[in-house]
Design an enzyme around this catalytic site. Structure first.
Site, PDB file in Angstrom:
ATOM      1  N   ASP A   1       0.849  -1.188   0.000  1.00  0.00           N
ATOM      2  CA  ASP A   1       0.000   0.000   0.000  1.00  0.00           C
ATOM      3  C   ASP A   1       0.888   1.243   0.000  1.00  0.00           C
ATOM      4  O   ASP A   1       2.116   1.158   0.102  1.00  0.00           O
ATOM      5  CB  ASP A   1      -0.878  -0.056   1.256  1.00  0.00           C
ATOM      6  CG  ASP A   1      -2.086   0.859   1.195  1.00  0.00           C
ATOM      7  OD1 ASP A   1      -2.275   1.540   0.172  1.00  0.00           O
ATOM      8  OD2 ASP A   1      -2.843   0.889   2.175  1.00  0.00           O
TER       9      ASP A   1
ATOM     10  N   ASP B   1      -9.435   3.665  -1.297  1.00  0.00           N
ATOM     11  CA  ASP B   1     -10.174   3.968  -0.072  1.00  0.00           C
ATOM     12  C   ASP B   1     -11.536   4.583  -0.390  1.00  0.00           C
ATOM     13  O   ASP B   1     -11.741   5.793  -0.313  1.00  0.00           O
ATOM     14  CB  ASP B   1      -9.350   4.909   0.803  1.00  0.00           C
ATOM     15  CG  ASP B   1      -8.052   4.260   1.253  1.00  0.00           C
ATOM     16  OD1 ASP B   1      -7.956   3.029   1.196  1.00  0.00           O
ATOM     17  OD2 ASP B   1      -7.129   4.986   1.658  1.00  0.00           O
TER      18      ASP B   1
END
Length: 928
Positions: free
Chosen positions: A513, A600
């Site tokens: 990430d 997200d």
């Protein structure tokens, strides 16, 4: 991931929404502001015909810029042009400075090796035009003054035009000098760059030193006869790209955008600079091979937003076309023109350039359960047990950053995760795996072995002064490994070895990430552009010529990070096992190493809908292994939204539920029992089709086509389908229309194939629908519309177990959906699901065929084999009008009579318990 407290402290956010002030507009991006308004009537660029050389697969020549304002038309700059023909109908155009002050950056890792050449023949050289042709009959007409490239399809019609609007620019590199008196030339006749903005740029409180000065490149690309253009992910806009004359262009610059917006052309985590143009005549594509910040303008003259006066001014009437324009901050003009001419052909051309996904380990196409964060080993064990208690399949549990020892990667929290080996063993005992996160930032803490080693070995990215760059991310003060440095990548790979990372095994995989890279206190929440990356040393190159700036490589950074991790996981097992990695940053070629997700997102219906078009756009751009955070990362989904998201996620390639630490816990059994049962049903539907998914991944690996496909890909003449992005095909044989509206009691579904009489069967009822465009399908909370194409055979495994590995030898049910000719075909791929042994021929790739005489199962690759113990326990034939009276299985020398049941209410024939082995060929013969 986001932690609100830390980001507020750092001033990154002030509210729960994207803060546009943190991210540049075109007007705030110096080169975009500078280049976008430049629209000369005539290009400065001229091909010097006296320098043309055609040899083998390429043309080389000199291109010069000429001062069009001067009567003498003096030459200003010299450039080197190369045009190459590639084997599959692709052309490669490169334009670089002939003698640059410093070498200009060329993108390094996007291509999957050197493209294979085709022959290129000079057909004519007349009246200032060159005509060249490849072996497939595509022609390129190069006009010398002004320079223009017309690419002609096999019918002799212009399909792609480069520099037709005279927007080609390559800003030459220059030496910064102070102005002396009124002298504005450098002694070589080259005007000096005296504008301070050429050498520095400011955004908010951040200063970009730009030591090489301006070095932007631009090229316009026109697509005659095109109805729509697609590509350039990652954005939340529609699949069919919109006209950008109102507002900013599409931006390609990998960024960590907190709570990104819907229906936006803003940059988010990924950048793939490929555009496809499609119309009823043809499909073509252009790949802009550049890893710097890039803006892309689109003008679709079919678009109602483009005023008619502009259409008439530019096109001289109503001739259909779409203009695009690429503008990048640095690099060279490096563009691949893919001549198609069908969607499938041009999508293959792109994946032949940038590669295909490896066949993933089979567990990775099962269901994944994640949260930021499962707090300790007891929490992991409880969640693990909960799936068994509620009979919901699960293949992978995930751990976010809190598993580490105070956010130091390659470590475990000594209290909360004190026994990782035992924790992993508890998972693997039930066929499950663990995925843990490793980000590229390294905590700057004395005594932390990675930081100490990286400092001592000089493995970090440098700031503009040549000192180790320090930014802020999850650990606080952080530095970033420079994966362009072979020593840094080699060191990073070593960290993944089992002996260097105790607690890991072949059943522990990784999530990378924050690799845009995300830097909380950096400009636009990323690394400053004037940071310095490793460049292989070359003789005579000192100072700024001895490193690459971050501006050159920004969109590639995550790709290099993922590549190093991918290589590490292969090396740790001695090359035996296929790795699984998930990446947030995306660039061309990433599909060779990792899966991706849409970042997200929010627990809102709009984000559920956006996940479809985002994964479709990524799929046609090479990245098929795509999904979204089921339920939304932020906020709390209600039962209806959660149900619909699971139903949709079960039909996307990557299927993971994930949520923010500040959301309510949402494991499936925490909803009321009716919702839990619906979620269970959605997950079980996924597992029943695992072998279809696995076969689609194999066929993508073999042929390069997307797994999740827009309707127009398979039905390219159906104009209505050109803009559909709320439904899609899985391969050719399943059509999925997720329900993405609250309170829906019906869904508008488009069934393609009207002209060819395609039949579509509802997978729940086997009710048949003849393709006729749109119709309304009744739905309830337990149903989303899914249809199987008539003429297809889909393998299923109805004995759904707790994990993929436990279903390996279970029997198959074959669903045969007949077409109007009472025929059907399908394929299946079988191997061990985890190793690279298939490369040695240890697999089965076979075809099922149904006609009036019976059913056959034959190996497509007859030199391969695999000793599977799976078999066929049931065959369901939908749409049968004249059923056979007798069916006999013939396998080897044995013939067996079979039992059949006919359901006349829906024309379904069931062949019961044929018992045919999948390890060898067989046939079922019908007698009427």
């Amino acid at each position: 991931m986001k932690t609100l407290g830390l980001l507020v402290v750092l001033g990154v956010i002030g509210s729960l929404a994207v803060d546009r002030n943190n991210f540049k507009t075109c007007e705030q991006s110096g080169f975009c502001k500078r280049l976008r308004p430049l629209k000369p009537e005539k290009s400065q660029y001229v091909l010097n015909l006296d320098t043309v050389i055609v040899h083998g697969n390429s043309l080389s020549a000199e291109v010069v810029t000429v001062d069009q304002e001067s009567e003498k038309k003096p030459v200003l700059w010299h450039y080197a042009l190369k045009l190459s023909a590639l084997v599959d109908g692709t052309f490669h155009v490169e334009l670089d400075e002939a003698d640059p002050l410093y070498p200009r950056y060329r993108t390094q890792k996007a291509l999957d090796g050197e493209p294979k050449p085709d022959a290129l023949k000079l057909v004519s050289n007349e009246a200032g035009q060159l005509t060249l042709m490849n072996t497939q009959g595509h022609k390129v007409v190069i006009t010398s003054d002004p320079l223009k490239f017309d690419f002609l399809d096999k019918n002799g019609e212009v399909a792609v035009v480069l520099n037709g609007n005279c927007q080609l620019f390559v800003e030459p590199l220059r030496t910064k000098r102070e102005k002396v008196a009124d002298d504005d030339e450098d002694g070589n006749g080259n005007a000096l760059e005296l504008d301070e903005e050429a050498w520095s740029e400011n955004f908010k409180s951040h200063h970009d030193s730009k030591p090489r000065g301006n070095e932007a490149v631009s090229l316009d690309v026109t697509f005659p006869d095109a109805d729509q253009v697609y590509g350039i992910p990652e954005h939340t806009d529609n699949l069919a790209l919109s006209t950008t004359t109102s507002g900013d262009p599409y931006r390609l610059y990998n960024l960590d955008v907190f709570e990104y917006e819907l229906d936006s052309r803003m940059s988010i985590y990924g950048s793939i600079p490929v555009v496809y143009a499609h119309g009823s005549k043809r499909t073509v594509g252009v790949f802009w091979h550049n890893s710097a910040e890039t803006w892309v303008d689109v003008v679709n003259y079919n678009d109602a937003t483009v005023v008619s006066s502009l259409v008439n001014l530019v096109t001289g009437g109503n001739k259909k076309k779409i203009d695009t324009r690429f503008m990048s901050e640095s690099g060279i003009v490096d563009v691949f023109v893919m001549m198609g001419d069908t969607p499938n052909q041009v999508f293959r051309q792109y994946t032949r350039l940038t590669g295909v996904a490896e066949i993933p380990p089979k567990f990775s196409i099962g269901y994944h359960q994640s949260r930021w964060n499962y707090v300790d080993e007891a929490d992991v064990a409880s969640v693990h047990a909960g799936f068994d208690a509620h009979d919901i399949p699960l293949d992978v549990l995930w751990l976010d950053i809190e598993y580490t020892d105070r956010k130091k990667y390659f470590t475990w929290d000594p209290i909360k995760f004190a026994n990782p080996t035992e924790m992993v063993a508890n998972l693997t005992s039930k066929g499950r795996k663990l995925v843990i996160i490793i980000d590229p930032h390294i905590k700057r803490e004395a005594g932390y072995f990675v930081h100490e080693d990286a400092t001592a070995m000089d493995l970090y990215v440098k700031d503009k002064t040549g000192k180790i760059y320090e930014g802020w991310c999850w650990p606080g003060a952080s530095s970033y490994l420079d994966f362009f440095n072979p020593a840094a990548s080699a060191y990073y790979k070593e960290r993944y070895r089992y002996e260097n990372f105790p607690g890991t095994s072949k059943d522990v995989h990784f999530w990378n990430d924050m690799n845009e890279p995300s830097v909380f206190n950096g400009p636009e929440i990323t690394m400053p552009k004037d940071c310095q990356h490793y460049k292989p040393p070359q003789d005579g190159q000192e100072g700024i010529a001895s490193f690459w700036e971050h501006r050159h490589v920004h969109n590639e950074y995550g790709l290099w990070h993922i590549w190093a991790g991918h290589e590490a996981l292969i090396e740790r097992s001695g090359g035996k096992y296929r790795p699984f990695i998930l990446s947030r940053a995306i660039f061309s070629g990433l599909q060779r190493y990792a899966a991706v997700w849409t970042g997200d997102n929010l627990a809102e219906w709009g984000f559920l809908a956006a996940s479809i078009r985002m994964c479709l756009s990524l799929g046609i751009s090479g990245v098929s292994f795509c999904g979204s955070d089921v339920g939304g990362f932020f906020q709390n989904p209600d039962a209806e939204l959660m149900t619909r998201w699971y139903q949709a996620g079960a039909y996307q390639p990557f299927f993971r539920a994930h949520s923010h630490m500040e959301t309510k816990r949402r494991e499936p059994w925490l909803y009321e029992p009716a919702t839990t049962l619906r979620i269970r049903d959605a997950v079980r539907r996924r597992y029943a089709l695992l072998d279809l998914w696995y076969t689609l991944f194999f066929e993508h690996h073999r042929d390069g086509l997307p797994i999740m496909r827009p309707i127009f890909e398979e039905y390219p003449k159906e104009v209505e389908a050109f803009t559909i992005d709320d439904q899609y095909l899985l391969g050719q044989n399943l059509l999925v229309r997720p329900v993405v509206e609250a309170g829906a009691t019906s869904a508008k579904v488009y069934l393609p194939g009207r002209d060819s009489g395609v039949l579509w069967y509802d997978v729940d009822s086997y009710q048949v629908h003849r393709a006729n465009g749109y119709f309304s399908q009744d739905v309830n909370i337990g149903k989303i519309p899914v249809y199987q194409r008539g003429g297809s055979i889909v393998p299923r495994k109805e004995r759904v177990r707790r994990a993929t590995a436990l279903m390996t030898n279970d029997p198959y049910t074959l669903i045969v959906a007949l077409d109007a000719n009472n025929t059907a075909t399908g394929t299946i791929f079988i191997d061990d699901g985890e190793s690279f042994d298939y490369r040695e021929g240890k697999y089965i790739y076979a075809r099922f065929t149904y006609d009036k005489n019976g059913i056959t199962y034959k190996f497509i690759d007859d030199k391969s084999s695999y000793p599977t113990r799976s078999w066929v326990e049931r065959i369901v034939v939908a749409g049968i009008k004249s059923p056979p009276k007798v069916a006999r299985l013939r396998q080897g020398d044995v013939t067996t009579a079979l039992l059949m049941t006919l359901h006349r209410g829906n024309d379904v024939l069931v062949v019961r318990k044929p018992g045919a082995s999948m390890a060898q060929e067989w046939s079922i013969e019908f007698t009427y």
